[in-house]
Write a protein that holds these residues in place. Structure first.
Motif, PDB file in Angstrom:
ATOM      1  N   ALA A 243       0.840  -1.199   0.000  1.00 50.79           N
ATOM      2  CA  ALA A 243       0.000   0.000   0.000  1.00 50.79           C
ATOM      3  C   ALA A 243       0.868   1.239   0.000  1.00 50.79           C
ATOM      4  O   ALA A 243       1.991   1.234   0.507  1.00 50.79           O
ATOM      5  CB  ALA A 243      -0.924   0.003   1.207  1.00 50.79           C
ATOM      6  N   ALA A 244       0.320   2.289  -0.579  1.00 49.78           N
ATOM      7  CA  ALA A 244       0.988   3.587  -0.601  1.00 49.78           C
ATOM      8  C   ALA A 244      -0.035   4.650  -0.243  1.00 49.78           C
ATOM      9  O   ALA A 244      -1.161   4.634  -0.748  1.00 49.78           O
ATOM     10  CB  ALA A 244       1.580   3.863  -1.974  1.00 49.78           C
ATOM     11  N   GLU A 245       0.358   5.548   0.635  1.00 49.69           N
ATOM     12  CA  GLU A 245      -0.490   6.682   0.979  1.00 49.69           C
ATOM     13  C   GLU A 245       0.033   7.895   0.227  1.00 49.69           C
ATOM     14  O   GLU A 245       1.170   8.322   0.426  1.00 49.69           O
ATOM     15  CB  GLU A 245      -0.471   6.956   2.479  1.00 49.69           C
TER      16      GLU A 245
ATOM     17  N   TYR B 247      -5.276   6.673  -0.968  1.00 44.50           N
ATOM     18  CA  TYR B 247      -4.545   5.467  -0.585  1.00 44.50           C
ATOM     19  C   TYR B 247      -4.593   4.534  -1.786  1.00 44.50           C
ATOM     20  O   TYR B 247      -5.637   4.386  -2.428  1.00 44.50           O
ATOM     21  CB  TYR B 247      -5.220   4.767   0.597  1.00 44.50           C
ATOM     22  N   LEU B 248      -3.492   3.907  -2.089  1.00 46.58           N
ATOM     23  CA  LEU B 248      -3.440   2.883  -3.126  1.00 46.58           C
ATOM     24  C   LEU B 248      -3.157   1.558  -2.449  1.00 46.58           C
ATOM     25  O   LEU B 248      -2.176   1.432  -1.715  1.00 46.58           O
ATOM     26  CB  LEU B 248      -2.334   3.167  -4.141  1.00 46.58           C
TER      27      LEU B 248
ATOM     28  N   LEU C 119      -3.207  -0.539   7.936  1.00 48.90           N
ATOM     29  CA  LEU C 119      -2.279  -0.835   6.845  1.00 48.90           C
ATOM     30  C   LEU C 119      -0.842  -0.934   7.351  1.00 48.90           C
ATOM     31  O   LEU C 119      -0.095  -1.825   6.954  1.00 48.90           O
ATOM     32  CB  LEU C 119      -2.393   0.220   5.739  1.00 48.90           C
ATOM     33  N   ARG C 120      -0.450   0.000   8.226  1.00 47.03           N
ATOM     34  CA  ARG C 120       0.916  -0.038   8.778  1.00 47.03           C
ATOM     35  C   ARG C 120       1.171  -1.330   9.559  1.00 47.03           C
ATOM     36  O   ARG C 120       2.214  -1.949   9.420  1.00 47.03           O
ATOM     37  CB  ARG C 120       1.173   1.160   9.682  1.00 47.03           C
TER      38      ARG C 120
ATOM     39  N   GLU D   5       3.958   2.462   2.464  1.00 38.14           N
ATOM     40  CA  GLU D   5       4.788   3.658   2.392  1.00 38.14           C
ATOM     41  C   GLU D   5       3.933   4.895   2.235  1.00 38.14           C
ATOM     42  O   GLU D   5       2.837   4.839   1.687  1.00 38.14           O
ATOM     43  CB  GLU D   5       5.785   3.585   1.245  1.00 38.14           C
ATOM     44  N   ARG D   6       4.416   5.978   2.767  1.00 38.44           N
ATOM     45  CA  ARG D   6       3.762   7.280   2.617  1.00 38.44           C
ATOM     46  C   ARG D   6       4.568   8.059   1.584  1.00 38.44           C
ATOM     47  O   ARG D   6       5.784   8.221   1.720  1.00 38.44           O
ATOM     48  CB  ARG D   6       3.739   8.017   3.937  1.00 38.44           C
TER      49      ARG D   6
END
Length: 100
Positions: free
Chosen positions: A49-51, A56-57, A85-86, A94-95
């Motif tokens: 996941a990516a923020e 959010y993806l 998610l984390r 990742e952010r």
């Protein structure tokens, strides 16, 4: 790939039906299917996941991802989503900050 993208977008076309909804729980995504739900677990190695600043993806594979716009998620729920998610994805979360 172009044919696959076109067929996937046609399959996802809602044609005026109810909005597509997914549920997120600590174990993964609960996806609607017929009159039930099935779990796509965060324990799959390819899931990450990516923020981003505005969304959010959740990346399930090279071909499948879910974009969750932050404007559609109440702020308190965004904090809970980020926490889940984390915890579930650890190094696969990742952010991504604005880069200019």
């Amino acid at each position: 790939p172009a044919r696959h993208i076109k067929s996937a977008s046609e399959a996802a076309d809602l044609n005026g039906e109810e909005p597509y909804r997914i549920e997120i729980c600590p174990q993964g995504l609960l996806m609607p299917k017929d009159n039930a739900r099935y779990l796509v677990g965060f324990d799959r190695p390819a899931v990450r996941a990516a923020e981003l600043p505005d969304m959010y993806l959740i990346i399930m594979s090279r071909e499948k991802l879910f974009a969750l716009p932050k404007r559609c998620i109440p702020p308190a729920d965004q904090q809970e989503l980020e926490r889940m998610l984390r915890e579930a994805l650890a190094p696969r979360y990742e952010r991504v900050e604005n880069r200019q």
